[in-house]
Design an enzyme around this catalytic site. Structure first.
Site, mmCIF file in Angstrom:
data_model
loop_
_atom_site.group_PDB
_atom_site.id
_atom_site.type_symbol
_atom_site.label_atom_id
_atom_site.label_comp_id
_atom_site.label_asym_id
_atom_site.label_seq_id
_atom_site.Cartn_x
_atom_site.Cartn_y
_atom_site.Cartn_z
ATOM 1 C CG PHE A 17 37.817 58.265 -9.159
ATOM 2 C CD1 PHE A 17 36.571 57.851 -8.725
ATOM 3 C CD2 PHE A 17 38.545 57.401 -9.977
ATOM 4 C CE1 PHE A 17 36.053 56.604 -9.067
ATOM 5 C CE2 PHE A 17 38.044 56.154 -10.330
ATOM 6 C CZ PHE A 17 36.810 55.753 -9.869
ATOM 7 C CB ILE A 18 40.663 56.888 -5.329
ATOM 8 C CG1 ILE A 18 40.536 56.083 -6.642
ATOM 9 C CG2 ILE A 18 40.956 55.938 -4.163
ATOM 10 C CD1 ILE A 18 41.826 55.481 -7.156
ATOM 11 C CD GLU A 93 44.175 57.315 -2.495
ATOM 12 O OE1 GLU A 93 44.321 57.080 -3.713
ATOM 13 O OE2 GLU A 93 44.370 56.468 -1.608
ATOM 14 C CB SER A 97 46.359 60.773 -11.688
ATOM 15 O OG SER A 97 45.280 61.658 -11.916
ATOM 16 C CB SER A 134 50.252 54.180 -10.896
ATOM 17 O OG SER A 134 49.701 54.025 -12.190
ATOM 18 C CE1 TYR A 156 50.522 59.151 -12.059
ATOM 19 C CE2 TYR A 156 50.262 57.208 -13.435
ATOM 20 C CZ TYR A 156 49.948 57.918 -12.295
ATOM 21 O OH TYR A 156 49.047 57.390 -11.392
ATOM 22 C CG ASN A 185 42.989 50.427 -16.853
ATOM 23 O OD1 ASN A 185 44.046 49.816 -16.748
ATOM 24 N ND2 ASN A 185 42.792 51.329 -17.791
ATOM 25 C CB VAL A 186 40.216 52.813 -10.621
ATOM 26 C CG1 VAL A 186 39.126 52.768 -9.546
ATOM 27 C CG2 VAL A 186 41.528 52.252 -10.074
ATOM 28 C CE LYS A 194 40.957 60.060 -13.144
ATOM 29 N NZ LYS A 194 41.244 58.620 -13.030
ATOM 30 N N GLY A 219 41.064 46.290 -33.492
ATOM 31 C CA GLY A 219 41.599 45.222 -32.653
ATOM 32 C C GLY A 219 41.283 45.374 -31.178
#
Length: 331
Positions: A17-18, A93, A97, A134, A156, A185-186, A194, A219
């Site tokens: 992703f990144i 990167e 994850s 992270s 992690y 949170n990207v 992912k 909630g």
């Protein structure tokens, strides 16, 4: 702004992703840079939880014209292929994850031990190292989450904090320019592969497009996260190439928003009015209810300033959410 033309750049996890977004940023903005992508790519192998071992996907790199090397960061013989180059910058990167992987040895091998091998390579080549830490390092630490006050809740988060400790040790001992970026949170383009670990922005978007009522935990208007659009994450990586000081920095917006906000913004942008369904939260006790990045040090030492609000990020993302729905979900 650094001129990256004529520079040689390594992006590990560059089909993820990144990493893939970084690869295209350099291709579009500095076409004379030599960009090398190193990624395991997906193999069909899975962890004990059934999730894929690698989320790297060739479709994230369609249109990329730089060099691509398939390899595993935990295998020294694969890393040897990188010694054909002399990198000016390493963007690390690659990682496991997936926070639901509980195999501690695999997590430490992949996230921590491989990082040390890359630090050794950076030292030999004189490369600047920018790596993915992270927000999971904070676990249930109170918001706003601040570097130095960590409490990882899973292996992690623990592995990423261990990376940060190792990075600080190398900064002190070697003077190597090192910046760790703690992503919150990207969300944004090129995260689809992912799978279940893609952002809730994408997952809710596809629930709504298929006509299902969005399903939220009870909630959800009070479950707050620091959601950050991919463009701001790329900005932070680029600014980390010329820091006032090596260190570990939070990358978020500094503003917490709710999952209810995401659904409401998506419905407004997609022109839908589906009623939400509220279900009990099965993760109470192992769930972050409030994340908000303290970004003052990131502003001070990296010159980083988040530019994309949640409303604007979702607006930018909508065409891609629709495209993925038509081409990948409905097929």
């Amino acid at each position: 702004m650094i001129d990256f033309n004529k520079k040689t750049i390594l992006i590990t996890g560059g089909a993820g992703f990144i990493g893939s977004n970084l690869a295209f940023w350099f291709q579009e903005n500095h076409p004379d840079a030599k960009v090398v992508v190193f990624d395991l790519f997906r193999t069909g192998e899975t962890f004990s939880n059934g999730n894929l071992k690698s989320f790297g996907h060739y479709k994230n790199l369609k249109g990329f014209t730089g060099e691509i090397i398939a390899g595993d960061i935990t295998k020294k013989e694969d890393l040897e292929r990188l010694r054909d180059f002399k990198f000016d910058y390493i963007f690390h990167e690659a990682a496991i994850s997936d926070t639901t992987v509980y195999d501690q040895k695999i997590m430490i091998d992949t996230n921590l031990n491989a990082f040390k091998d890359l630090l050794k390579m950076a030292k030999e080549m004189g490369s600047a190292m920018i790596y993915a830490s992270s927000g999971a390092t904070y676990g249930n630490a109170p918001a706003p989450q601040t570097v130095g006050r960590e409490d990882p809740a899973n292996i992690y988060g623990f592995s990423k904090l261990a990376m940060d400790h190792l990075a600080y040790d190398w900064m002190k001992r070697t003077g190597l320019p090192i910046v760790g970026l703690r992503y919150f949170n990207v969300y944004g383009p090129r995260e689809f592969f992912k799978n279940k670990t893609a952002s809730m922005v994408l997952q809710f978007g596809h629930q709504i497009l298929v006509g299902k009522n969005p399903r939220l935990f009870e909630g959800s208007d009070k479950i707050l996260r620091d959601f950050i659009y991919i463009d701001d994450v790329i900005q932070a990586n680029i600014k980390a190439c010329n820091p006032k000081k090596s260190g570990v920095y939070n990358v978020g917006t500094g503003k917490a928003r709710s999952f209810q906000d995401i659904v409401d913004i998506l419905q407004k942008e997609l022109g839908t009015h589906l009623p939400c369904e509220y279900i009990p939260n099965p993760y109470i006790g192992q769930y972050q209810f409030f994340t908000q990045a303290d970004i003052e040090p990131t502003r001070e030492f990296l010159g980083y300033e988040p530019e994309v609000t949640l409303e604007e990020g979702i607006r930018r993302y909508i065409p891609e959410i629709r495209r993925l729905f038509e081409e990948e979900v409905r097929g």
